[in-house]
Motif scaffolding. Structure first.
Motif, PDB file in Angstrom:
ATOM      1  N   THR A 190      58.634  77.345  30.892  1.00  0.00           N
ATOM      2  CA  THR A 190      59.818  77.127  31.735  1.00  0.00           C
ATOM      3  C   THR A 190      61.096  77.500  30.988  1.00  0.00           C
ATOM      4  O   THR A 190      62.020  78.092  31.558  1.00  0.00           O
ATOM      5  N   THR A 191      61.150  77.178  29.694  1.00  0.00           N
ATOM      6  CA  THR A 191      62.307  77.514  28.858  1.00  0.00           C
ATOM      7  C   THR A 191      62.491  79.022  28.768  1.00  0.00           C
ATOM      8  O   THR A 191      63.610  79.534  28.934  1.00  0.00           O
ATOM      9  N   VAL A 192      61.403  79.734  28.514  1.00  0.00           N
ATOM     10  CA  VAL A 192      61.465  81.202  28.395  1.00  0.00           C
ATOM     11  C   VAL A 192      61.908  81.835  29.714  1.00  0.00           C
ATOM     12  O   VAL A 192      62.782  82.717  29.740  1.00  0.00           O
ATOM     13  N   ILE A 193      61.317  81.375  30.824  1.00  0.00           N
ATOM     14  CA  ILE A 193      61.686  81.904  32.149  1.00  0.00           C
ATOM     15  C   ILE A 193      63.159  81.628  32.441  1.00  0.00           C
ATOM     16  O   ILE A 193      63.880  82.488  32.968  1.00  0.00           O
ATOM     17  N   GLY A 194      63.639  80.432  32.085  1.00  0.00           N
ATOM     18  CA  GLY A 194      65.041  80.079  32.300  1.00  0.00           C
ATOM     19  C   GLY A 194      65.988  80.974  31.530  1.00  0.00           C
ATOM     20  O   GLY A 194      67.032  81.392  32.056  1.00  0.00           O
ATOM     21  N   ILE A 195      65.640  81.295  30.287  1.00  0.00           N
ATOM     22  CA  ILE A 195      66.482  82.174  29.458  1.00  0.00           C
ATOM     23  C   ILE A 195      66.520  83.582  30.051  1.00  0.00           C
ATOM     24  O   ILE A 195      67.578  84.223  30.100  1.00  0.00           O
ATOM     25  N   ILE A 196      65.376  84.074  30.525  1.00  0.00           N
ATOM     26  CA  ILE A 196      65.326  85.409  31.157  1.00  0.00           C
ATOM     27  C   ILE A 196      66.198  85.437  32.416  1.00  0.00           C
ATOM     28  O   ILE A 196      66.965  86.379  32.639  1.00  0.00           O
ATOM     29  N   ASN A 197      66.107  84.387  33.246  1.00  0.00           N
ATOM     30  CA  ASN A 197      66.941  84.305  34.457  1.00  0.00           C
ATOM     31  C   ASN A 197      68.424  84.297  34.121  1.00  0.00           C
ATOM     32  O   ASN A 197      69.220  84.966  34.776  1.00  0.00           O
ATOM     33  N   SER A 198      68.785  83.526  33.109  1.00  0.00           N
ATOM     34  CA  SER A 198      70.194  83.462  32.689  1.00  0.00           C
ATOM     35  C   SER A 198      70.671  84.833  32.233  1.00  0.00           C
ATOM     36  O   SER A 198      71.789  85.247  32.550  1.00  0.00           O
ATOM     37  N   GLY A 199      69.810  85.529  31.475  1.00  0.00           N
ATOM     38  CA  GLY A 199      70.158  86.881  31.022  1.00  0.00           C
ATOM     39  C   GLY A 199      70.389  87.839  32.182  1.00  0.00           C
ATOM     40  O   GLY A 199      71.337  88.645  32.171  1.00  0.00           O
ATOM     41  N   LEU A 200      69.533  87.745  33.203  1.00  0.00           N
ATOM     42  CA  LEU A 200      69.693  88.601  34.388  1.00  0.00           C
ATOM     43  C   LEU A 200      71.009  88.308  35.118  1.00  0.00           C
ATOM     44  O   LEU A 200      71.711  89.234  35.542  1.00  0.00           O
ATOM     45  N   ASN A 201      71.349  87.024  35.244  1.00  0.00           N
ATOM     46  CA  ASN A 201      72.596  86.642  35.930  1.00  0.00           C
ATOM     47  C   ASN A 201      73.823  87.126  35.157  1.00  0.00           C
ATOM     48  O   ASN A 201      74.789  87.610  35.755  1.00  0.00           O
ATOM     49  N   ILE A 202      73.788  86.993  33.831  1.00  0.00           N
ATOM     50  CA  ILE A 202      74.912  87.456  33.002  1.00  0.00           C
ATOM     51  C   ILE A 202      75.065  88.965  33.133  1.00  0.00           C
ATOM     52  O   ILE A 202      76.177  89.485  33.316  1.00  0.00           O
ATOM     53  N   TRP A 203      73.940  89.675  33.040  1.00  0.00           N
ATOM     54  CA  TRP A 203      73.970  91.144  33.171  1.00  0.00           C
ATOM     55  C   TRP A 203      74.558  91.547  34.510  1.00  0.00           C
ATOM     56  O   TRP A 203      75.408  92.448  34.580  1.00  0.00           O
ATOM     57  N   TYR A 204      74.127  90.905  35.588  1.00  0.00           N
ATOM     58  CA  TYR A 204      74.593  91.262  36.936  1.00  0.00           C
ATOM     59  C   TYR A 204      76.091  91.004  37.086  1.00  0.00           C
ATOM     60  O   TYR A 204      76.824  91.815  37.650  1.00  0.00           O
ATOM     61  N   CYS A 205      76.550  89.856  36.568  1.00  0.00           N
ATOM     62  CA  CYS A 205      77.976  89.504  36.693  1.00  0.00           C
ATOM     63  C   CYS A 205      78.866  90.501  35.964  1.00  0.00           C
ATOM     64  O   CYS A 205      79.917  90.905  36.485  1.00  0.00           O
ATOM     65  N   PHE A 206      78.473  90.909  34.768  1.00  0.00           N
ATOM     66  CA  PHE A 206      79.307  91.833  33.984  1.00  0.00           C
ATOM     67  C   PHE A 206      79.203  93.272  34.484  1.00  0.00           C
ATOM     68  O   PHE A 206      80.199  93.995  34.544  1.00  0.00           O
ATOM     69  N   ASN A 207      77.990  93.701  34.863  1.00  0.00           N
ATOM     70  CA  ASN A 207      77.767  95.112  35.198  1.00  0.00           C
ATOM     71  C   ASN A 207      77.933  95.448  36.678  1.00  0.00           C
ATOM     72  O   ASN A 207      78.254  96.589  37.013  1.00  0.00           O
ATOM     73  N   LYS A 208      77.712  94.477  37.572  1.00  0.00           N
ATOM     74  CA  LYS A 208      77.782  94.761  39.002  1.00  0.00           C
ATOM     75  C   LYS A 208      78.995  94.117  39.676  1.00  0.00           C
ATOM     76  O   LYS A 208      79.581  94.704  40.586  1.00  0.00           O
ATOM     77  N   ILE A 209      79.351  92.921  39.243  1.00  0.00           N
ATOM     78  CA  ILE A 209      80.500  92.234  39.863  1.00  0.00           C
ATOM     79  C   ILE A 209      81.776  92.482  39.069  1.00  0.00           C
ATOM     80  O   ILE A 209      82.859  92.573  39.634  1.00  0.00           O
ATOM     81  N   GLY A 210      81.635  92.603  37.749  1.00  0.00           N
ATOM     82  CA  GLY A 210      82.814  92.821  36.911  1.00  0.00           C
ATOM     83  C   GLY A 210      83.553  91.526  36.589  1.00  0.00           C
ATOM     84  O   GLY A 210      84.781  91.470  36.635  1.00  0.00           O
TER      85      GLY A 210
END
Length: 507
Positions: A190-210
């Motif tokens: 669960t910890t590993v999956i949570g870290i991967i999800n957080s990484g995806l959200n951070i990537w999306y916010c910086f690269n797609k939303i700005g």
């Protein structure tokens, strides 16, 4: 584009709800057998205990979306950057407090659960809670990015990630359980999956939303305003924690992990039940806000409230009546096993009284739209405190059934009696009209109830009988309700999808 994303988001929400429930019903029995009752109870107890630290979020997530939308409408990019920076700092501080509070809690687990857990279970619970505290602490600053995605209405990305998690989770967990790593393996995964999800959200916010942050200028007046706005949301969070988690905490304290596991399964069926109602009412939220802002027409609000309530009652009466007839066999022989037989009465004690607020949950949105939700928050808080004090002696002397009875009594008092008075006298909804329309369904339920009693008398003792009687009951219920109880609008809602499906096949 936003309109399309909104529609896709709604469709994916329903898809995720149905998919999640199906996967959970398939995965949970396997997980229960691989974990064992005590291990499952320990995992459930650890999770519900750490969930109290989630109160440290103070309900700020809703405030972020509100203020972000406000600044976005004004095209005030500077204020948005300050908002992002302010929330990231606030949540980072909360994360540190969570870690500190979690460490103190973990060190004192032996004191809290000395009467309910063995020394080996206390040792294992410390490891589980350590990972859970870490997960929770990380989730606080990461929630800024998740809230930013929601505020920008990027529902497609959000729901796709959630749906993928729903599908992937059992495929990750099952090999871990088969290899014998049990609850500790699950919490690490669960910890590993949570870290991967957080990484995806951070990537999306910086690269797609700005997304952009500004930390130099912290607006303390904004923090004060956010705190005031979030106070009643925070109160509701406390209520939810007491109502839905305190029983497991008490059972862990006085009765041990097997009692927590039994209660957890009963509570899980109640969660399934509640999800089906919420999915329907959420669609009507924008319309309620529009009516209140434009005319605040009590007659129109009562009509919508009643119409939605009737639809919810059709679905919930079908689920509840089916569970009453088939739930005992399903839990003991298919889902969990004979050692969980007490989960059936626990589920019934939770599901029956919660039916009333579930068919009336559109009323919560009417209260919010009228800015009259403070009464509900305060009332529910007082009722929840009553639940806590009532459940302690009931838990000591009657175990899982006692805890469920305590929650059930407070639900009836708060949700079924006092809130109906408030809706009628203060909100302006005609509750006599509402209940008259609900009572009109009773004639259509008589035939299904009689058929259910006959099925119980015959005996549901094999999977073959379970399936055949289940299909027969579904057919009897739908025909009876359609012919006797449904009005023209409801029949149209029921028949239109069938006609469209038939037209596609013919074409």
């Amino acid at each position: 584009m936003k309109v399309n994303e909104l529609k896709i988001g709604v469709i994916l929400s329903y898809f995720q709800l149905i998919l999640g429930n199906i996967i959970s019903i398939i995965y949970t029995p396997i997980m229960l057998r691989l974990l064992g009752q005590n291990e499952y109870g320990l995992y459930n107890l650890s999770s519900s205990t750490i969930s109290y630290l989630g109160l440290l979020s103070f309900g700020f997530g809703s405030a972020y979306i509100r203020y972000y939308s406000k600044y976005k409408a004004k095209k005030d990019e500077e204020s948005i950057r300050i908002l992002n920076g302010t929330f990231l700092i606030i949540y980072s501080v909360i994360a540190l407090i969570t870690l500190l509070a979690g460490i103190i809690l973990i060190k004192n687990i032996d004191v809290i659960f000395k009467n309910g857990l063995t020394q080996n279970e206390i040792y294992k619970s410390r490891i589980l809670m350590l990972f859970m505290v870490f997960n929770l602490a990380i989730s606080f600053p990461m929630s800024v990015f998740l809230s930013n995605i929601t505020a920008n209405e990027k529902f497609l990305f959000q729901k796709l990630v959630s749906s993928l998690n729903t599908v992937i989770n059992p495929f990750v967990m099952l090999p871990i359980l088969i290899m014998g790593y049990k609850s500790i393996g699950m919490v690490i995964a669960t910890t590993v999956i949570g870290i991967i999800n957080s990484g995806l959200n951070i990537w999306y916010c910086f690269n797609k939303i700005g997304i952009k942050f500004k930390f130099r200028k912290i607006d303390f007046s904004l923090i004060k305003e956010i705190s005031i706005f979030s106070s009643y949301i925070f109160l509701n969070m406390i209520v939810d924690q007491i109502n839905w988690n305190v029983d497991r905490f008490l059972l862990g304290t006085y009765k041990g992990t097997s009692a927590v596991a039994i209660y957890g399964i009963g509570s899980q069926f109640n969660t399934y039940y509640m999800n089906f109602s919420t999915a329907i009412s959420n669609v009507f939220i924008p319309k309620i806000n529009r009516i209140v802002s434009e005319s605040d027409n009590s007659v129109e609000l009562t009509e919508i409230f009643t119409r939605v309530g009737r639809i919810q009652f059709i679905i919930l009466s079908f689920i509840l009546s089916g569970f009453i007839i088939f739930g005992k066999y399903f839990i003991e022989n298919i889902f969990a096993g004979s050692e969980y037989k007490m989960s059936y009465p626990v589920a019934l004690l939770l599901m029956c009284p919660v039916t009333v607020p579930l068919i009336q949950n559109l009323g919560i949105e009417i209260q919010k739209a009228k800015n009259m939700h403070k009464f509900r928050s305060v009332l529910y808080f007082l009722i929840a405190i009553g639940n806590l004090f009532m459940s302690i002696p009931l838990c000591k002397y009657h175990g899982v059934i006692g805890c469920a009875i305590g929650t059930s009594i407070t639900m009836i008092l708060g949700n079924c009696i006092l809130m109906n008075w408030y809706y009628h006298k203060k909100i302006g909804l005609d509750m006599l009209y509402f209940w008259k329309n609900i009572v009109n369904f009773i004639p259509g339920l008589i035939i299904p109830i009689i058929s259910g009693v006959i099925m119980i008398f015959i005996g549901i003792n094999t999977i073959g009988r379970f399936l055949i009687m289940g299909i027969v009951y579904i057919v009897i219920f739908l025909i009876s309700i359609y012919k006797i109880s449904m009005n023209k609008y409801e029949r149209q809602l029921f028949i239109e999808p069938l006609l469209r499906t038939k037209a596609k096949f013919i074409a």
